[in-house]
Design an enzyme around this catalytic site. Structure first.
Site, PDB file in Angstrom:
ATOM      1  N   GLY A   1       0.884  -1.329   0.057  1.00  0.00           N
ATOM      2  CA  GLY A   1       0.026  -0.121   0.048  1.00  0.00           C
ATOM      3  C   GLY A   1       0.914   1.121   0.051  1.00  0.00           C
ATOM      4  N   PRO A   2       0.110   2.310  -0.156  1.00  0.00           N
ATOM      5  CA  PRO A   2       1.153   3.733  -0.131  1.00  0.00           C
ATOM      6  C   PRO A   2       1.702   4.048   0.958  1.00  0.00           C
ATOM      7  CG  PRO A   2      -1.207   4.323  -0.079  1.00  0.00           C
ATOM      8  CD  PRO A   2      -1.372   2.709   0.012  1.00  0.00           C
ATOM      9  N   PRO A   3       2.727   4.991   1.184  1.00  0.00           N
ATOM     10  CA  PRO A   3       3.873   5.154   2.431  1.00  0.00           C
ATOM     11  C   PRO A   3       2.583   5.813   3.375  1.00  0.00           C
ATOM     12  CG  PRO A   3       4.474   6.059   0.293  1.00  0.00           C
ATOM     13  CD  PRO A   3       3.334   5.590  -0.042  1.00  0.00           C
ATOM     14  N   GLY A   4       2.993   5.477   4.793  1.00  0.00           N
ATOM     15  CA  GLY A   4       2.210   6.111   5.936  1.00  0.00           C
ATOM     16  C   GLY A   4       1.000   5.525   6.268  1.00  0.00           C
ATOM     17  N   VAL A   5       0.526   4.605   5.881  1.00  0.00           N
ATOM     18  CA  VAL A   5      -0.726   3.776   6.240  1.00  0.00           C
ATOM     19  C   VAL A   5      -0.512   2.972   7.333  1.00  0.00           C
ATOM     20  CG1 VAL A   5      -1.788   4.153   3.794  1.00  0.00           C
ATOM     21  CG2 VAL A   5      -0.326   2.016   4.383  1.00  0.00           C
ATOM     22  N   GLY A   6       0.690   2.553   7.998  1.00  0.00           N
ATOM     23  CA  GLY A   6       0.855   1.672   9.100  1.00  0.00           C
ATOM     24  C   GLY A   6       1.208   0.361   8.737  1.00  0.00           C
ATOM     25  N   LYS A   7       1.892   0.027   7.602  1.00  0.00           N
ATOM     26  CA  LYS A   7       2.274  -1.090   7.221  1.00  0.00           C
ATOM     27  C   LYS A   7       3.368  -1.793   8.473  1.00  0.00           C
ATOM     28  CE  LYS A   7       3.749  -0.221   3.042  1.00  0.00           C
ATOM     29  NZ  LYS A   7       3.340   1.105   3.249  1.00  0.00           N
TER      30      LYS A   7
ATOM     31  N   SER B   1     -10.454   4.740 -16.353  1.00  0.00           N
ATOM     32  CA  SER B   1     -11.885   4.845 -15.688  1.00  0.00           C
ATOM     33  C   SER B   1     -12.736   6.152 -15.921  1.00  0.00           C
ATOM     34  CB  SER B   1     -11.200   5.019 -14.090  1.00  0.00           C
ATOM     35  OG  SER B   1     -10.605   6.002 -13.902  1.00  0.00           O
TER      36      SER B   1
ATOM     37  N   LYS C   1     -12.890   6.530  -4.445  1.00  0.00           N
ATOM     38  CA  LYS C   1     -13.716   7.340  -5.249  1.00  0.00           C
ATOM     39  C   LYS C   1     -14.916   7.747  -4.909  1.00  0.00           C
ATOM     40  CE  LYS C   1     -11.685   5.578  -9.541  1.00  0.00           C
ATOM     41  NZ  LYS C   1     -11.794   4.830 -11.033  1.00  0.00           N
TER      42      LYS C   1
END
Length: 817
Positions: A390-396, A713, A756
Site C-alpha cells: 500500500g502507499p506510504p504512511g498507512v501503518g504497514k 476509468s 472514489k
C-alpha cells in the site's frame, strides 16, 4: 667445515711442546721438515678411533672411554708418547680386531692427557706421519702392530697448477668460515697464517663436515696434489650447501622472527591477564565447551561445533584465523537453536491489541486473528509469509509490532531499501577478512528466539548490484518448504526459519520479481479515508504528540471538525505522516504559549488553524453546476486517496479535428478517441447529423494540467461530455461517474471504488454511475460511508447516456448544423 676442533685447540703444535702451555702454536714449515725427517719405530701401540680421522700435523682432542684405550694412553704417556692412530671401519664395534680397522693411519704424539670426572680420559694428539700396518703383533692388553712408512708424493716447487689449487683451497676455506654461522671468524686468521702446503691441505681436510669414510679416503691418497684437488671438490660442495641453506634461512627468518615475537608478546599478555584475573585462551575454549552442552542442538550440529572447537584449539592464537574462528563459535553459541517463545492464544486480547494500535485495517486484523486461531488449534504450524502492500504512511510497518505484541513474540525489523548485496542476506564466507553472518541470522541472534515476528521492510526497494541479487537470495528465506534449513554462508549450517513469522511491506508489488511475489500472501492496504484519518488523529496522533511535547488534555483539545479541516486543507496523502506533522505544529504553538505564560485557546478553533498553518491550499474540488454543455464530473483514484475530476469539452468551426489536453496519459487519450468513434458510429441513434464531425473541431480538456493523469476509468465521463457537447443537453445535477468503455459500447469495471465514493460524497455528489461488476466493491464499504448516495449500475454506454443526460438544453445553447 666443522668448528669443534678449531674451538677446542688453538690449532697446531711445535715439536718442542710445553705440556703446561695454555696455547698450542701453529705448525711452521721448519717443524714440518723436522717431522718428516724423523724415523718411524718398527712397531707401535695402535689406538682405534670411532668417529674421526687424524691427519699429519693436525691436533685433535680424543675422548677415550674403553678400558683398552685408556690403558694404552696411560702406558704411552708414561713412555715415549708415540702411538699409531687408525679409524675403525664400523663405528659400532666396541672391541675392534685387526680386521675391523683401516690399514692406513697416522703416527701421533700425545701432547696432553686430561682425566675427566666421569672416569673417561681426554687426550690431545698431534699427527706426525702417515703409516701402514704391516702386521698386528698382539691384541692384548691393547693392539700392537709393526708398521711401515707411506711415502707422500709431493709436486715440484714450481708447479703453478698446484699453487693455484692451494690458493683456491685457502679462498674457499675463508668463504666457508664467513658463510657458516657456527665457525668463529677468528678461524680466518688461522687459515691465513698456515705456511706449510701439506699442513694446509691436512688441516682443511680434518675440519670439513665429511664422513669418516670420506676422510679416510683423503688420508689414503698418496699424491699431495691429488689430495688437494679432492679436498677442493669437497669444499665446493660444502660451500654450495651453506649458500643454499643461508638463502633459505634468510627467506624464512623474518616470518619466524615475527611469529616468535608475537608468541612471546602473547605469552606476556596471557600472564598479565591471568594476574589481573582475566580469562586465558584455554579457559575461554573450555567455557565454550561447557556452554555448548546446554544448547538444544541436534547430533549433526553438536558434532560440527565440537569439530570446529577442536580446530580452534590447534590454532596459533596469533594467527588471523584464530579471531575468525572465535567469532564463528561465539555466533554458534549465541544463536537461539531450538528456543521458541510461547505464543499467546487469547484471541480476544489479540483483537484488543490490534484495535487499540490501529484504526481501520480490518483485512489485516482479520488475517492475523485467523492465523492465531489456527495456531491455537494445531499448536504447530508453518508460519505464513504475509506481504502488506500500500502507499506510504498507512501503518504497514507498525502493524508488525502490534502483531508481535498480540502473539507474545519478539519483534525484529530489517530495512531492505537500497540493499544490493546478496551477502547481506546470506552472509559472507568466513574465510574472508571481516566476514559476518547475513542480516537474517544476525537479527535472530539479537531476538534470542527462533520464532519472532520478522518485518522485511520495503521489500520492493531491493536492487541488483555487482555483488548479486538479494531478492533472489530471499527466495529461500520466504519459502515455507525450504526455509526449514536456511543456509547462511558464514554459519555453514542449515538454520530453521519455518517458525519465524515474516511480514514484508511494499509500496509497489510490480517492482517485486514474480517468483518472490508468488511466495507471499499479499494483503492490500489502501489509503485512509478522510473519516478514518480524523479518527486516527483523534485516537492516536493527537494524544501521542501531546505527550511528546510535554502537554496533557487539560492544556489543549481539538474537535473532529478542526481535524477534518487540517486533513482536507493542509495534507494530501494516503497515510497520516504529514497529518501528524501538522498536528505537532499546532501543539507546538500551544506549548510555546504555556512556556511563556501567554493566553491561548485551550480548544483549537478554525481561526487558530489558519493562524498557525496558514491559508488552506489543498481544498478539494466541489461539484459545480450543470449550466454548461460538455462538463461532466468524473471520479479519480490517486496515491493519496480519491478525488473528483472535471471533464470539459468545447466545439468550434473547423474540419473535424479532435484535440485532447490536460497532461493525459496514453490510455486516457485512447478513451477519448474511443468515445468519439462510438458517437460517430451511433450518430443516428443519438439524433446527430454526421456532417457535424466534418464541420466542427472538438477540444477535450481535463483541468489541473500540471498534474499527470492516466487510466481508463474516465471513459464514460468523456463519452457523456462529448454527447452533451454535441447535443447541447444538460447533464443531470449532482451526478458523477467512473467506468471504462469499449468500441462495442460495453462498460467495464474499474478499481479504487472506495476512495472514489468517499471523494464524491465529500464533493456533494448525490448519484454515481458504475459498472454493474463494481457492485461487489460497494457492498464491502461500511454503510455509514454510503449514506446520502444512490448508485446506478450499468452494462452499456447507452444506459450511461440515458441516466446522465436530461432533455433540457443548456443556457445559450449553440445551434449545430
Amino acid at each position: 667445515m666443522s668448528n669443534h676442533k678449531i674451538l677446542t685447540i688453538d690449532n697446531l703444535s711445535l715439536q718442542e711442546f710445553d705440556s703446561e702451555a695454555e696455547l698450542i702454536p701453529l705448525l711452521t714449515p721448519e717443524d714440518e721438515e723436522e717431522m718428516n725427517n724423523e724415523e718411524l719405530p718398527v712397531s707401535l701401540l695402535i689406538l682405534p678411533l670411532r668417529n674421526t680421522v687424524l691427519f699429519p700435523g693436525v691436533v685433535i682432542p680424543i675422548s677415550a672411554g674403553r678400558d683398552k684405550s685408556i690403558k694404552l694412553i696411560n702406558d704411552a704417556n708414561a713412555g715415549g708418547k708415540i702411538i699409531g692412530v687408525v679409524s675403525q671401519i664400523n663405528e659400532e664395534d666396541e672391541d675392534p680386531s685387526k680386521d675391523d680397522i683401516h690399514k692406513i693411519g697416522t703416527v701421533a704424539r700425545i701432547l696432553r692427557v686430561l682425566k675427566m670426572p666421569d672416569g673417561n680420559v681426554t687426550v690431545i694428539l698431534q699427527g706426525k706421519k702417515r703409516f701402514e700396518i704391516d702386521e698386528v703383533v698382539s691384541e692384548e692388553p691393547y693392539m700392537t702392530a709393526t708398521i711401515k712408512e707411506v711415502a707422500e708424493e709431493r709436486p715440484d716447487e714450481n708447479d703453478s697448477e698446484f699453487t693455484a689449487i692451494l690458493d683456491s683451497v685457502k679462498e674457499l676455506a675463508i668463504q666457508i668460515i664467513k658463510e657458516s654461522p657456527n665457525i668463529p671468524s677468528e678461524a680466518t686468521f688461522a687459515i691465513k697464517n698456515i705456511e706449510s702446503q701439506s699442513f694446509l691441505i691436512n688441516f682443511v681436510s680434518s675440519n670439513m663436515n665429511l664422513s669418516v669414510k670420506e676422510k679416510q679416503g683423503l688420508l689414503s691418497i698418496n699424491g699431495l696434489k691429488e689430495r688437494a684437488l679432492e679436498t677442493l671438490r669437497y669444499m665446493n660442495v660444502e660451500l654450495q650447501k651453506l649458500e643454499l641453506k643461508n638463502d633459505i634461512q634468510s627467506k624464512v627468518r623474518f616470518d619466524l622472527d615475527q611469529q616468535q615475537r608475537e608468541y612471546f608478546l602473547h605469552q606476556q599478555m596471557k600472564t598479565i591477564q591471568e594476574e589481573l584475573g582475566g580469562v586465558s585462551q584455554e579457559e575461554e575454549m573450555d567455557e565454550m565447551g561447557l556452554k555448548a552442552k546446554t544448547k538444544k542442538w541436534d547430533e549433526k550440529t553438536q558434532k560440527h561445533f565440537e569439530k570446529e572447537l577442536s580446530k580452534m584449539r590447534r590454532m596459533n592464537p596469533q594467527s588471523p584465523d584464530f579471531g575468525i574462528q572465535r567469532n564463528y563459535l561465539e555466533l554458534f553459541l549465541e544463536l537461539p537453536w531450538g528456543e521458541y517463545s510461547k505464543d499467546k492464544f487469547d484471541l480476544k486480547f489479540a483483537q484488543k491489541v490490534l484495535d487499540k494500535d490501529h484504526f481501520g485495517l480490518e483485512d489485516v486484523k482479520k488475517r492475523m486473528i485467523e492465523h492465531l486461531a489456527v495456531l491455537k488449534l494445531r499448536n504447530d504450524m508453518k508460519s505464513p509469509i504475509i506481504c502488506l502492500t500500500g502507499p506510504p504512511g498507512v501503518g504497514k510497518t507498525s502493524i508488525g509490532r502490534s502483531v508481535a505484541e498480540a502473539l507474545g513474540r519478539e519483534y525484529v525489523r530489517i530495512s531492505l531499501g537500497g540493499l544490493r548485496d546478496e551477502a547481506e542476506i546470506r552472509g559472507h564466507r568466513k574465510t574472508y577478512i571481516g566476514a559476518m553472518p547475513g542480516r537474517i541470522i544476525q537479527s535472530l541472534k539479537k531476538a534470542g528466539t527462533s520464532n519472532p515476528v520478522f518485518i522485511l521492510d520495503e521489500i520492493d526497494k531491493l536492487s541488483s548490484g555487482n555483488s548479486g541479487d538479494p531478492s533472489s537470495a530471499l527466495l529461500e528465506v520466504l519459502d515455507p518448504e525450504q526455509n526449514s534449513a536456511f543456509y547462511d554462508n558464514f554459519l555453514e549450517m542449515g538454520y530453521d526459519l519455518s517458525k519465524v513469522m515474516f511480514i514484508a511491506t511494499s509500496n509497489n508489488m510490480a517492482a517485486i520479481q514474480p517468483a518472490l511475489r508468488d511466495r507471499m500472501e499479499v494483503i492490500k492496504m489502501s489509503g485512509y479515508t478522510i473519516e478514518e484519518k480524523v479518527e486516527i488523529a483523534k485516537r492516536h496522533l493527537f494524544p501521542k504528540q501531546l505527550e511528546a511535547h510535554g502537554l496533557t488534555s487539560k492544556d489543549l483539545t481539538i474537535g473532529k471538525k478542526q481535524l477534518e479541516k487540517i486533513v482536507e486543507g493542509y495534507t494530501r496523502e494516503s497515510g497520516v505522516r504529514n497529518l501528524e506533522t501538522k498536528i505537532a505544529q499546532v501543539i507546538r504553538n500551544a506549548a510555546k504559549s504555556v512556556a511563556m505564560e501567554e493566553e491561548y485557546n485551550k480548544k483549537v478553533t478554525d481561526e487558530d488553524i489558519v493562524a498557525i498553518l496558514g491559508v488552506p491550499r489543498l481544498e478539494r474540488d466541489k461539484y459545480e453546476n450543470n449550466d454548461v454543455a460538455g462538463v461532466v464530473t468524473g471520479l479519480a483514484w490517486t496515491s493519496v486517496g480519491g478525488d473528483i475530476l472535471f471533464i470539459e469539452s468545447l466545439i468550434s468551426e473547423g474540419k473535424g479535428a479532435l484535440t485532447i489536453t490536460g497532461n493525459l496519459g496514453t490510455v486516457m487519450k485512447e478513451s477519448a478517441t474511443i468515445a468519439l468513434e462510438y458517437i460517430k458510429a451511433n450518430a443516428k441513434k443519438l439524433g446527430l447529423s454526421t456532417e457535424i464531425f466534418q464541420k466542427y473541431n472538438i477540444h477535450l480538456h481535463v483541468p489541473e494540467g500540471a498534474t499527470p493523469k492516466d487510466g481508463p476509468s474516465a471513459g464514460i465521463a468523456m463519452l457523456t461530455s462529448l454527447v452533451s457537447l454535441l447535443t447541447q443537453k444538460k447533464v443531470k445535477k449532482s451526478l458523477a461517474m467512473t467506468g471504462e468503455i469499449t468500441l462495442r459500447g460495453k462498460v467495464l469495471p474499474v478499481g479504487g471504488i472506495k476512495e472514489k465514493i468517499l471523494a464524491a460524497k465529500r464533493a456533494g455528489i448525490k448519484e454515481i454511475i458504475l459498472c454493474h461488476e463494481n457492485k461487489s466493491d460497494i457492498d464491502e464499504i461500511k454503510a455509514e460511508y454510503l449514506e446520502g448516495l444512490s448508485f446506478h449500475y450499468v452494462k452499456e454506454m447507452s444506459e450511461v447516456l440515458a441516466i446522465a443526460l436530461t432533455d433540457q438544453s443548456v443556457k445559450n445553447a449553440k445551434t449545430l448544423k
